[in-house]
Design a protein around this motif. Structure first.
Motif, PDB file in Angstrom:
ATOM      1  N   LEU A 173       0.851  -1.199   0.021  1.00  0.00           N
ATOM      2  CA  LEU A 173      -0.113   0.060  -0.047  1.00  0.00           C
ATOM      3  C   LEU A 173       0.862   1.250   0.047  1.00  0.00           C
ATOM      4  O   LEU A 173       0.414   2.273  -0.434  1.00  0.00           O
ATOM      5  CB  LEU A 173      -0.932  -0.141   1.260  1.00  0.00           C
ATOM      6  N   GLN A 174       2.039   1.216   0.573  1.00  0.00           N
ATOM      7  CA  GLN A 174       2.937   2.555   0.536  1.00  0.00           C
ATOM      8  C   GLN A 174       4.084   2.593  -0.499  1.00  0.00           C
ATOM      9  O   GLN A 174       4.432   3.687  -0.609  1.00  0.00           O
ATOM     10  CB  GLN A 174       3.615   2.451   2.081  1.00  0.00           C
ATOM     11  N   ASN A 175       4.054   1.401  -0.984  1.00  0.00           N
ATOM     12  CA  ASN A 175       4.965   1.312  -2.102  1.00  0.00           C
ATOM     13  C   ASN A 175       4.678   0.712  -3.654  1.00  0.00           C
ATOM     14  O   ASN A 175       4.982  -0.123  -4.164  1.00  0.00           O
ATOM     15  CB  ASN A 175       6.436   0.453  -1.876  1.00  0.00           C
ATOM     16  N   PHE A 176       3.378   1.282  -3.889  1.00  0.00           N
ATOM     17  CA  PHE A 176       2.602   0.653  -4.819  1.00  0.00           C
ATOM     18  C   PHE A 176       3.360   0.665  -6.365  1.00  0.00           C
ATOM     19  O   PHE A 176       3.004  -0.119  -7.187  1.00  0.00           O
ATOM     20  CB  PHE A 176       1.190   1.390  -5.121  1.00  0.00           C
ATOM     21  N   ASP A 177       4.517   1.362  -6.564  1.00  0.00           N
ATOM     22  CA  ASP A 177       5.068   1.438  -7.790  1.00  0.00           C
ATOM     23  C   ASP A 177       6.426   0.828  -7.563  1.00  0.00           C
ATOM     24  O   ASP A 177       7.333   0.835  -8.406  1.00  0.00           O
ATOM     25  CB  ASP A 177       5.357   2.933  -8.139  1.00  0.00           C
ATOM     26  N   SER A 178       6.724  -0.007  -6.360  1.00  0.00           N
ATOM     27  CA  SER A 178       7.976  -0.708  -6.476  1.00  0.00           C
ATOM     28  C   SER A 178       8.166  -2.023  -7.291  1.00  0.00           C
ATOM     29  O   SER A 178       7.109  -2.573  -7.653  1.00  0.00           O
ATOM     30  CB  SER A 178       7.856  -1.165  -4.826  1.00  0.00           C
ATOM     31  N   ILE A 179       9.289  -2.229  -7.649  1.00  0.00           N
ATOM     32  CA  ILE A 179       9.482  -3.557  -8.381  1.00  0.00           C
ATOM     33  C   ILE A 179       9.467  -4.924  -7.570  1.00  0.00           C
ATOM     34  O   ILE A 179       9.073  -5.865  -8.212  1.00  0.00           O
ATOM     35  CB  ILE A 179      10.805  -3.553  -8.973  1.00  0.00           C
ATOM     36  N   GLU A 180       9.065  -4.817  -6.336  1.00  0.00           N
ATOM     37  CA  GLU A 180       9.066  -5.776  -5.303  1.00  0.00           C
ATOM     38  C   GLU A 180       7.573  -6.244  -5.098  1.00  0.00           C
ATOM     39  O   GLU A 180       7.263  -7.407  -4.405  1.00  0.00           O
ATOM     40  CB  GLU A 180       9.388  -5.573  -4.176  1.00  0.00           C
ATOM     41  N   ILE A 181       6.504  -5.534  -5.668  1.00  0.00           N
ATOM     42  CA  ILE A 181       5.078  -5.721  -5.660  1.00  0.00           C
ATOM     43  C   ILE A 181       4.773  -7.188  -5.744  1.00  0.00           C
ATOM     44  O   ILE A 181       3.979  -7.721  -4.989  1.00  0.00           O
ATOM     45  CB  ILE A 181       4.294  -4.519  -6.147  1.00  0.00           C
ATOM     46  N   SER A 182       5.161  -7.696  -7.032  1.00  0.00           N
ATOM     47  CA  SER A 182       4.729  -8.878  -7.468  1.00  0.00           C
ATOM     48  C   SER A 182       5.218 -10.070  -6.635  1.00  0.00           C
ATOM     49  O   SER A 182       4.676 -10.996  -6.182  1.00  0.00           O
ATOM     50  CB  SER A 182       5.020  -9.084  -8.734  1.00  0.00           C
ATOM     51  N   GLU A 183       6.490  -9.800  -6.035  1.00  0.00           N
ATOM     52  CA  GLU A 183       6.996 -10.933  -4.910  1.00  0.00           C
ATOM     53  C   GLU A 183       6.332 -10.719  -3.747  1.00  0.00           C
ATOM     54  O   GLU A 183       5.909 -11.721  -3.093  1.00  0.00           O
ATOM     55  CB  GLU A 183       8.426 -10.246  -4.858  1.00  0.00           C
ATOM     56  N   LYS A 184       5.720  -9.506  -3.584  1.00  0.00           N
ATOM     57  CA  LYS A 184       4.863  -9.493  -2.172  1.00  0.00           C
ATOM     58  C   LYS A 184       3.437 -10.034  -2.312  1.00  0.00           C
ATOM     59  O   LYS A 184       3.256 -10.815  -1.460  1.00  0.00           O
ATOM     60  CB  LYS A 184       4.855  -7.821  -1.588  1.00  0.00           C
ATOM     61  N   HIS A 185       2.963  -9.802  -3.486  1.00  0.00           N
ATOM     62  CA  HIS A 185       1.702 -10.330  -3.853  1.00  0.00           C
ATOM     63  C   HIS A 185       1.634 -11.821  -3.905  1.00  0.00           C
ATOM     64  O   HIS A 185       0.735 -12.627  -3.340  1.00  0.00           O
ATOM     65  CB  HIS A 185       1.285  -9.807  -5.014  1.00  0.00           C
ATOM     66  N   LYS A 186       2.656 -12.562  -4.398  1.00  0.00           N
ATOM     67  CA  LYS A 186       3.125 -13.916  -4.536  1.00  0.00           C
ATOM     68  C   LYS A 186       2.881 -14.476  -3.097  1.00  0.00           C
ATOM     69  O   LYS A 186       2.200 -15.355  -2.846  1.00  0.00           O
ATOM     70  CB  LYS A 186       4.156 -14.195  -5.185  1.00  0.00           C
ATOM     71  N   ARG A 187       3.927 -13.874  -2.052  1.00  0.00           N
ATOM     72  CA  ARG A 187       3.768 -14.248  -0.626  1.00  0.00           C
ATOM     73  C   ARG A 187       2.483 -14.357   0.220  1.00  0.00           C
ATOM     74  O   ARG A 187       2.124 -15.154   0.842  1.00  0.00           O
ATOM     75  CB  ARG A 187       4.932 -13.557   0.073  1.00  0.00           C
ATOM     76  N   ILE A 188       1.890 -13.172  -0.202  1.00  0.00           N
ATOM     77  CA  ILE A 188       0.607 -12.952   0.254  1.00  0.00           C
ATOM     78  C   ILE A 188      -0.312 -14.005  -0.292  1.00  0.00           C
ATOM     79  O   ILE A 188      -1.246 -14.497   0.594  1.00  0.00           O
ATOM     80  CB  ILE A 188      -0.290 -11.590  -0.144  1.00  0.00           C
ATOM     81  N   THR A 189      -0.185 -14.384  -1.342  1.00  0.00           N
ATOM     82  CA  THR A 189      -1.232 -15.647  -1.884  1.00  0.00           C
ATOM     83  C   THR A 189      -0.830 -16.865  -1.406  1.00  0.00           C
ATOM     84  O   THR A 189      -1.545 -17.743  -0.928  1.00  0.00           O
ATOM     85  CB  THR A 189      -0.965 -15.462  -3.486  1.00  0.00           C
ATOM     86  N   GLU A 190       0.558 -17.238  -1.078  1.00  0.00           N
ATOM     87  CA  GLU A 190       1.117 -18.302  -0.573  1.00  0.00           C
ATOM     88  C   GLU A 190       0.602 -18.428   0.921  1.00  0.00           C
ATOM     89  O   GLU A 190       0.002 -19.572   1.308  1.00  0.00           O
ATOM     90  CB  GLU A 190       2.515 -18.305  -0.337  1.00  0.00           C
ATOM     91  N   ILE A 191       0.457 -17.276   1.575  1.00  0.00           N
ATOM     92  CA  ILE A 191      -0.100 -17.130   3.112  1.00  0.00           C
ATOM     93  C   ILE A 191      -1.476 -17.732   3.052  1.00  0.00           C
ATOM     94  O   ILE A 191      -1.776 -18.441   3.734  1.00  0.00           O
ATOM     95  CB  ILE A 191       0.134 -16.130   3.869  1.00  0.00           C
ATOM     96  N   GLY A 192      -2.350 -17.265   2.016  1.00  0.00           N
ATOM     97  CA  GLY A 192      -3.615 -17.448   1.868  1.00  0.00           C
ATOM     98  C   GLY A 192      -3.960 -18.966   1.756  1.00  0.00           C
ATOM     99  O   GLY A 192      -5.013 -19.661   2.240  1.00  0.00           O
TER     100      GLY A 192
END
Length: 83
Positions: A17-36
């Motif tokens: 939410l704070q770094n929406f333009d970061s190149i790390e977003i897809s990696e963070k989204h992947k981990r959120i999905t894994e935790i789900g």
């Protein structure tokens, strides 16, 4: 375990939410999905609902941003979860 996953999700979603333009977003989204997947495997859709309720409240209070758009990262785990 739940507490650790909750804290990790708070950190991941807050970063997104704070770094929406970061190149790390897809990696963070992947981990959120894994935790789900872990949450769903452990407690079903109730676990997803309960966790997201807590996440939304904490993140909204701490950084005044709504993480609701990230609910869709858990779509596909079950037909009961469609956001």
């Amino acid at each position: 375990m739940d507490f650790m996953l909750e804290e990790e999700l708070i950190d991941l979603m807050t970063f997104c939410l704070q770094n929406f333009d970061s190149i790390e977003i897809s990696e963070k989204h992947k981990r959120i999905t894994e935790i789900g997947h872990e949450l769903y495997s452990d407690g079903g859709v109730d676990a997803l609902e309960n966790f997201f309720f807590v996440l939304k409240n904490r993140i909204t209070q701490e950084i005044e941003k709504d993480p609701s758009p990230m609910r869709c990262l858990w779509n596909g785990l079950t037909s009961e979860w469609q956001y």
